[in-house]
Design a protein around this motif. Structure first.
Motif, PDB file in Angstrom:
ATOM      1  N   PRO A  33       0.825  -1.213   0.000  1.00  0.00           N
ATOM      2  CA  PRO A  33       0.000   0.000   0.000  1.00  0.00           C
ATOM      3  C   PRO A  33       0.863   1.268   0.000  1.00  0.00           C
ATOM      4  O   PRO A  33       1.887   1.344   0.676  1.00  0.00           O
ATOM      5  N   GLY A  34       0.465   2.217  -0.787  1.00  0.00           N
ATOM      6  CA  GLY A  34       1.173   3.488  -0.850  1.00  0.00           C
ATOM      7  C   GLY A  34       2.261   3.539  -1.904  1.00  0.00           C
ATOM      8  O   GLY A  34       2.791   4.608  -2.186  1.00  0.00           O
ATOM      9  N   VAL A  35       2.613   2.402  -2.483  1.00  0.00           N
ATOM     10  CA  VAL A  35       3.632   2.390  -3.536  1.00  0.00           C
ATOM     11  C   VAL A  35       2.923   2.591  -4.872  1.00  0.00           C
ATOM     12  O   VAL A  35       2.121   1.765  -5.289  1.00  0.00           O
ATOM     13  N   GLN A  36       3.208   3.717  -5.495  1.00  0.00           N
ATOM     14  CA  GLN A  36       2.588   4.074  -6.769  1.00  0.00           C
ATOM     15  C   GLN A  36       3.614   4.704  -7.693  1.00  0.00           C
ATOM     16  O   GLN A  36       4.626   5.224  -7.241  1.00  0.00           O
ATOM     17  N   ALA A  37       3.304   4.644  -8.964  1.00  0.00           N
ATOM     18  CA  ALA A  37       4.128   5.318  -9.961  1.00  0.00           C
ATOM     19  C   ALA A  37       3.215   5.731 -11.109  1.00  0.00           C
ATOM     20  O   ALA A  37       2.051   5.321 -11.183  1.00  0.00           O
ATOM     21  N   TRP A  38       3.755   6.526 -11.991  1.00  0.00           N
ATOM     22  CA  TRP A  38       2.999   7.059 -13.116  1.00  0.00           C
ATOM     23  C   TRP A  38       3.846   6.926 -14.365  1.00  0.00           C
ATOM     24  O   TRP A  38       5.072   6.935 -14.327  1.00  0.00           O
ATOM     25  N   GLY A  39       3.169   6.825 -15.507  1.00  0.00           N
ATOM     26  CA  GLY A  39       3.863   6.841 -16.785  1.00  0.00           C
ATOM     27  C   GLY A  39       2.938   7.383 -17.859  1.00  0.00           C
ATOM     28  O   GLY A  39       1.708   7.381 -17.711  1.00  0.00           O
ATOM     29  N   ALA A  40       3.531   7.850 -18.931  1.00  0.00           N
ATOM     30  CA  ALA A  40       2.739   8.387 -20.037  1.00  0.00           C
ATOM     31  C   ALA A  40       1.914   7.289 -20.707  1.00  0.00           C
ATOM     32  O   ALA A  40       0.854   7.550 -21.275  1.00  0.00           O
ATOM     33  N   ASP A  41       2.411   6.039 -20.625  1.00  0.00           N
ATOM     34  CA  ASP A  41       1.681   4.897 -21.169  1.00  0.00           C
ATOM     35  C   ASP A  41       1.907   3.709 -20.235  1.00  0.00           C
ATOM     36  O   ASP A  41       2.635   3.801 -19.244  1.00  0.00           O
ATOM     37  N   GLU A  42       1.297   2.583 -20.556  1.00  0.00           N
ATOM     38  CA  GLU A  42       1.390   1.407 -19.683  1.00  0.00           C
ATOM     39  C   GLU A  42       2.829   0.921 -19.517  1.00  0.00           C
ATOM     40  O   GLU A  42       3.258   0.591 -18.411  1.00  0.00           O
TER      41      GLU A  42
END
Length: 76
Positions: free
Chosen positions: A26-35
């Motif tokens: 929980p709490g571990v997240q990331a983002w990217g422009a695509d998958e």
């Protein structure tokens, strides 16, 4: 150590890209422009979380069932 752990990831499409999170961390997240970018960034975030947990003397959680979710593997 040269062991590998694998955890399922949850991907959520957003207007500005894709968010990835890990139900077992929980709490571990990331983002990217695509998958692809989200999973790559998620792997880095997951690896940091695994290292931090081990350095704190914690036992890693058992991976939950993938249930058609992508699985991210990291070495420690």
């Amino acid at each position: 150590m040269n062991e590998t752990v694998s955890y399922p990831a949850e991907l959520v499409d957003r207007v500005d890209g894709v968010t990835v999170s890990f139900p077992d961390f929980p709490g571990v997240q990331a983002w990217g422009a695509d998958e692809k970018e989200a999973l790559r960034n998620g792997a880095e975030a997951l690896q940091t979380a695994v290292w931090n947990a081990l350095n704190d003397g914690m036992i890693l959680p058992e991976p939950s069932e993938p249930r058609e979710r992508p699985v991210v593997s990291v070495m420690f």
